[in-house]
Design a protein around this motif. Structure first.
Motif, PDB file in Angstrom:
ATOM      1  N   MET A 115       0.830  -1.202   0.000  1.00 13.32           N
ATOM      2  CA  MET A 115       0.000   0.000   0.000  1.00 13.32           C
ATOM      3  C   MET A 115       0.868   1.258   0.000  1.00 13.32           C
ATOM      4  SD  MET A 115      -3.002  -1.107   2.662  1.00 13.32           S
ATOM      5  CE  MET A 115      -3.793   0.485   2.717  1.00 13.32           C
ATOM      6  N   ILE A 116       1.971   1.236   0.725  1.00 12.59           N
ATOM      7  CA  ILE A 116       2.883   2.381   0.737  1.00 12.59           C
ATOM      8  C   ILE A 116       3.490   2.570  -0.651  1.00 12.59           C
ATOM      9  CG2 ILE A 116       5.116   3.182   1.594  1.00 12.59           C
ATOM     10  CD1 ILE A 116       4.351   1.957   4.291  1.00 12.59           C
ATOM     11  N   PHE A 117       3.913   1.491  -1.274  1.00 17.60           N
ATOM     12  CA  PHE A 117       4.539   1.592  -2.590  1.00 17.60           C
ATOM     13  C   PHE A 117       3.547   2.115  -3.628  1.00 17.60           C
ATOM     14  CE2 PHE A 117       6.217   0.164  -6.632  1.00 17.60           C
ATOM     15  CZ  PHE A 117       7.563   0.480  -6.506  1.00 17.60           C
ATOM     16  N   ALA A 118       2.296   1.710  -3.541  1.00 16.82           N
ATOM     17  CA  ALA A 118       1.295   2.083  -4.539  1.00 16.82           C
ATOM     18  C   ALA A 118       0.695   3.467  -4.300  1.00 16.82           C
ATOM     19  CB  ALA A 118       0.175   1.050  -4.559  1.00 16.82           C
ATOM     20  N   TRP A 119       0.895   4.054  -3.135  1.00 17.93           N
ATOM     21  CA  TRP A 119       0.284   5.336  -2.803  1.00 17.93           C
ATOM     22  C   TRP A 119       0.842   6.438  -3.692  1.00 17.93           C
ATOM     23  CZ3 TRP A 119       2.386   9.910  -0.919  1.00 17.93           C
ATOM     24  CH2 TRP A 119       1.451  10.853  -0.479  1.00 17.93           C
ATOM     25  N   THR A 120      -0.042   7.324  -4.152  1.00 18.61           N
ATOM     26  CA  THR A 120       0.390   8.498  -4.913  1.00 18.61           C
ATOM     27  C   THR A 120      -0.258   9.732  -4.304  1.00 18.61           C
ATOM     28  OG1 THR A 120      -1.418   8.227  -6.485  1.00 18.61           O
ATOM     29  CG2 THR A 120       0.698   7.274  -7.094  1.00 18.61           C
ATOM     30  N   PRO A 121       0.474  10.841  -4.265  1.00 13.34           N
ATOM     31  CA  PRO A 121      -0.116  12.054  -3.704  1.00 13.34           C
ATOM     32  C   PRO A 121      -1.159  12.636  -4.653  1.00 13.34           C
ATOM     33  CG  PRO A 121       2.117  12.476  -4.460  1.00 13.34           C
ATOM     34  CD  PRO A 121       1.856  11.005  -4.625  1.00 13.34           C
ATOM     35  N   TYR A 122      -2.035  13.475  -4.105  1.00 12.29           N
ATOM     36  CA  TYR A 122      -3.050  14.126  -4.921  1.00 12.29           C
ATOM     37  C   TYR A 122      -2.395  15.091  -5.899  1.00 12.29           C
ATOM     38  CZ  TYR A 122      -6.760  12.529  -1.816  1.00 12.29           C
ATOM     39  OH  TYR A 122      -7.630  11.762  -1.102  1.00 12.29           O
ATOM     40  N   SER A 123      -2.972  15.212  -7.097  1.00 18.73           N
ATOM     41  CA  SER A 123      -2.507  16.214  -8.054  1.00 18.73           C
ATOM     42  C   SER A 123      -3.115  17.567  -7.672  1.00 18.73           C
ATOM     43  CB  SER A 123      -2.920  15.825  -9.469  1.00 18.73           C
ATOM     44  OG  SER A 123      -4.331  15.895  -9.594  1.00 18.73           O
ATOM     45  N   GLU A 124      -2.626  18.620  -8.281  1.00 22.52           N
ATOM     46  CA  GLU A 124      -3.148  19.961  -7.987  1.00 22.52           C
ATOM     47  C   GLU A 124      -4.624  20.069  -8.354  1.00 22.52           C
ATOM     48  OE1 GLU A 124      -1.744  22.456  -6.331  1.00 22.52           O
ATOM     49  OE2 GLU A 124      -0.090  21.076  -5.975  1.00 22.52           O
ATOM     50  N   ALA A 125      -5.024  19.437  -9.463  1.00 22.71           N
ATOM     51  CA  ALA A 125      -6.431  19.480  -9.871  1.00 22.71           C
ATOM     52  C   ALA A 125      -7.332  18.801  -8.837  1.00 22.71           C
ATOM     53  CB  ALA A 125      -6.603  18.805 -11.234  1.00 22.71           C
ATOM     54  N   GLU A 126      -6.876  17.677  -8.285  1.00 19.91           N
ATOM     55  CA  GLU A 126      -7.667  16.988  -7.261  1.00 19.91           C
ATOM     56  C   GLU A 126      -7.771  17.817  -5.990  1.00 19.91           C
ATOM     57  OE1 GLU A 126      -5.330  13.456  -7.195  1.00 19.91           O
ATOM     58  OE2 GLU A 126      -6.856  12.311  -8.272  1.00 19.91           O
ATOM     59  N   VAL A 127      -6.688  18.513  -5.617  1.00 21.63           N
ATOM     60  CA  VAL A 127      -6.715  19.359  -4.430  1.00 21.63           C
ATOM     61  C   VAL A 127      -7.689  20.516  -4.631  1.00 21.63           C
ATOM     62  CG1 VAL A 127      -5.330  20.946  -3.028  1.00 21.63           C
ATOM     63  CG2 VAL A 127      -4.404  18.724  -3.668  1.00 21.63           C
ATOM     64  N   GLU A 128      -7.655  21.150  -5.822  1.00 25.95           N
ATOM     65  CA  GLU A 128      -8.581  22.242  -6.119  1.00 25.95           C
ATOM     66  C   GLU A 128     -10.027  21.752  -6.103  1.00 25.95           C
ATOM     67  OE1 GLU A 128      -7.440  24.155  -9.736  1.00 25.95           O
ATOM     68  OE2 GLU A 128      -5.406  24.507  -9.003  1.00 25.95           O
ATOM     69  N   LYS A 129     -10.268  20.576  -6.658  1.00 26.06           N
ATOM     70  CA  LYS A 129     -11.609  20.001  -6.667  1.00 26.06           C
ATOM     71  C   LYS A 129     -12.100  19.759  -5.234  1.00 26.06           C
ATOM     72  CE  LYS A 129     -13.929  15.868  -8.411  1.00 26.06           C
ATOM     73  NZ  LYS A 129     -13.725  14.628  -9.152  1.00 26.06           N
ATOM     74  N   HIS A 130     -11.229  19.240  -4.395  1.00 24.03           N
ATOM     75  CA  HIS A 130     -11.587  18.994  -2.992  1.00 24.03           C
ATOM     76  C   HIS A 130     -11.875  20.308  -2.270  1.00 24.03           C
ATOM     77  CE1 HIS A 130     -11.698  17.135   0.928  1.00 24.03           C
ATOM     78  NE2 HIS A 130     -10.777  17.991   1.348  1.00 24.03           N
TER      79      HIS A 130
END
Length: 157
Positions: A115-130
């Protein structure tokens, strides 16, 4: 009302924001796996001396898994190498440390490290959407509170 950037947030909201920016659940499962690998040999030092290399290897593998989880948790940009090392330590715990903490510790270690290896941070577009979704939600809550307050004032008169 202050803008969202300067508004004081609750500790739980700050923790949630911090948690979402890291491989939190993978690290938590990996820490559990490391503890389960070490758990059978945790005890008095005299017991550790009588166990010999088997007891020491359980400590080394368990603490290595916990250290890899903490590294990935506090340095999420460096998560790939600790995740790979944690998978290798988890697999090595099967023959070296009481069947990998009775197999459950090994499985938790492999799943958490994956799960740690597969984790990816949010993109800027996802952060703006949130952030836009949060702003819409708070404006709806404010509107509902003000409507509820005007209804209560109207019925009191």
């Amino acid at each position: 009302m202050a803008p969202p950037a300067t508004r004081k947030r609750s500790p739980w909201a700050r923790f949630t924001t911090w948690r979402r920016r890291r491989p939190f659940w993978g690290a938590l499962i990996l820490i559990l796996g490391g503890w389960l690998v070490m758990r059978p040999v945790v005890g008095a030092t005299s017991m550790l001396l009588s166990l010999g290399v088997g007891g020491v290897s359980a400590y080394v593998l368990g603490l290595g898994m916990i250290a890899a989880a903490l590294t990935a948790l506090f340095l999420p940009a460096q998560r790939h190498f600790p995740a790979i090392m944690a998978v290798l330590m988890s697999l090595a715990s099967l023959p070296l440390a009481n069947l990998g903490g009775w197999v459950v510790g090994m499985l938790c270690g492999v799943v958490g490290a994956s799960m740690i290896f597969a984790w990816t941070p949010y993109s800027e577009a996802e952060v703006e959407k949130h952030n836009a979704r949060e702003a819409r939600r708070t404006s709806r809550q404010r509107a509902a509170r003000s409507a509820k307050g005007s209804v209560a004032k109207g019925s009191a008169a």
